[in-house]
Design an enzyme around this catalytic site. Structure first.
Site, short mmCIF file in Angstrom:
data_model
loop_
_atom_site.label_atom_id
_atom_site.label_comp_id
_atom_site.label_asym_id
_atom_site.label_seq_id
_atom_site.Cartn_x
_atom_site.Cartn_y
_atom_site.Cartn_z
N ARG A 52 -26.24 -27.89 -29.91
CA ARG A 52 -25.59 -28.56 -28.78
C ARG A 52 -25.31 -27.58 -27.64
NH1 ARG A 52 -20.04 -31.74 -29.84
NH2 ARG A 52 -19.28 -29.60 -29.98
N LYS A 151 -21.03 -29.73 -22.61
CA LYS A 151 -19.74 -29.13 -22.95
C LYS A 151 -19.56 -27.90 -22.07
CE LYS A 151 -17.18 -28.46 -27.22
NZ LYS A 151 -15.97 -29.16 -26.81
N GLU A 184 -13.57 -41.55 -24.28
CA GLU A 184 -13.08 -40.63 -25.31
C GLU A 184 -11.67 -40.22 -24.92
OE1 GLU A 184 -15.61 -37.13 -25.36
OE2 GLU A 184 -15.74 -37.10 -23.19
N1 PXG Z 1 -14.81 -34.84 -26.52
C1 PXG Z 1 -14.48 -33.76 -25.78
C2 PXG Z 1 -14.33 -33.93 -24.32
C3 PXG Z 1 -14.27 -32.51 -26.41
O1 PXG Z 1 -13.93 -31.47 -25.66
C4 PXG Z 1 -14.77 -33.56 -28.55
C5 PXG Z 1 -14.96 -34.76 -27.86
C6 PXG Z 1 -15.01 -33.51 -30.03
O2 PXG Z 1 -16.25 -32.90 -30.34
P1 PXG Z 1 -16.46 -32.09 -31.70
O3 PXG Z 1 -17.86 -31.61 -31.63
O4 PXG Z 1 -15.47 -30.97 -31.69
O5 PXG Z 1 -16.22 -33.02 -32.80
C7 PXG Z 1 -14.39 -32.40 -27.81
C8 PXG Z 1 -14.13 -31.12 -28.54
C9 PXG Z 1 -11.10 -25.86 -27.32
C10 PXG Z 1 -11.21 -27.35 -27.45
O6 PXG Z 1 -10.17 -25.38 -26.67
C11 PXG Z 1 -12.45 -27.96 -27.59
C12 PXG Z 1 -12.54 -29.35 -27.69
C13 PXG Z 1 -11.40 -30.10 -27.67
C14 PXG Z 1 -10.15 -29.48 -27.54
C15 PXG Z 1 -10.04 -28.09 -27.43
O7 PXG Z 1 -11.94 -25.14 -27.86
N2 PXG Z 1 -13.79 -29.95 -27.78
#
Ligand code: PXG
Length: 290
Positions: A52, A151, A184
């Site tokens: 990803r 991301k 989301e």
């Molecule tokens: N949507 C968004 C906008 C995200 O940032 C997810 C969904 C969930 O994806 P995963 O692949 O983790 O199941 C995310 C996840 C950080 C941090 O500081 C990263 C996220 C969320 C909160 C904090 O690293 N990303």
């Protein structure tokens, strides 16, 4: 606790890990990242995270000079040196150092850094009793501006929604797209349960294709639970029997209230609990061991 940071080939203690103020990741949020968890020395779905990351980099025309294997090796070595069995990794690739001005082609070399640390998005009690959330007035940005599936290091859109959640006395907020459909939360994907069926917004609508979301869809499949990727409105959210959030940092969080409407019996529901149990089993076996 030792916190080790990898920056461009070096492993440094947290307080010595620094990047340039001329890095375009800092100046413009120009870069991409992954949040990855490891459980009992197993880096959960590392390959999927790197895949990803490279897709996000491709979208923003960031030429990554490292192979997926080289990135994975750096992640594994960071974990080894961090000497913790469980933790959270922040793997970032920025456009690198450049001059002021947006032109990314004036940044000759991307910067890669990996932070090994711990993360807790919500206090532990919410995983047992469930989380109340709100809907943010801030809309998720339009895919015509930048695909929300990338991301990227620019999280201001999500931070604005998170501020609304905090100001309202909660910790999380649903974000709607420009047409008012649920996309989301600020850092999590969402699932609604109605009459034993799981519903989640489709990724083409603008939700990040979460690694945890994918795992939940797989687990549901194995349990014989139907999953429908459909556009959802707030009506479906308020009317759900159960509602939960998924994310690497968040893991699986039951939601018991949305905009003051009680969800189901106002406690974490049976399907949420069952999926959470299976998810935790998966986290220690599916991935790359170190
Ligand atoms: N949507 C968004 C906008 C995200 O940032 C997810 C969904 C969930 O994806 P995963 O692949 O983790 O199941 C995310 C996840 C950080 C941090 O500081 C990263 C996220 C969320 C909160 C904090 O690293 N990303």
């Amino acid at each position: 606790m030792s916190e080790i940071v990898y920056i461009d080939g070096e492993f440094l203690p947290k307080d010595q890990a620094k990047i340039s103020v001329f890095d375009h990741g800092v100046l413009y949020g120009d870069g991409v990242f992954e949040g990855i968890r490891y459980y009992q020395r197993n880096i959960f779905r590392l390959e999927e995270h790197i895949e990803r990351l490279l897709s996000s980099a491709k979208y923003i025309l960031l030429d990554v000079p490292w192979s997926a294997k080289e990135i994975a090796d750096a992640v594994v070595e960071t974990c080894r040196r961090n000497k913790q069995d469980d933790g959270y990794l922040r793997l970032c690739i920025t456009r690198g150092q450049g001059t002021l001005g947006l032109n990314p082609y004036l940044c000759p070399k991307p910067t890669m850094f990996i932070i090994a640390t711990k993360i807790q998005l919500y206090p532990a009690e919410y995983y047992e009793k469930g989380l109340p959330i709100i809907t943010a007035a801030t809309r998720r940005y339009h895919a015509g501006a930048l695909s929300p599936r990338v991301k990227s290091l620019n999280y201001l859109n999500n931070i604005m929604a998170k501020l609304e959640a905090v100001h309202s006395g909660t910790l999380e907020a649903i974000m709607l797209d420009d047409q008012g459909f649920i996309v989301e939360c600020t850092g999590d994907n969402v699932f609604a349960v109605k009459k034993g069926v799981l519903y989640t917004p489709p990724t083409y609508q603008g939700a990040l294709r979460g690694i945890t979301r994918d795992a939940v869809i797989e687990i549901a499949g194995r349990l014989g639970i139907t999953v429908k990727e459909e556009r959802l409105t707030l009506y479906e959210a308020y009317d759900a029997d159960e509602f939960f959030l998924t994310g690497t940092a968040a893991e699986i969080v039951p939601v018991i209230e949305i905009d003051k409407r009680k969800i189901g019996n106002h406690e974490p529901g049976p399907i949420t609990r069952e999926i959470r149990g299976h998810f935790h089993e998966l986290t220690t076996v599916d991935g790359v061991r170190f």
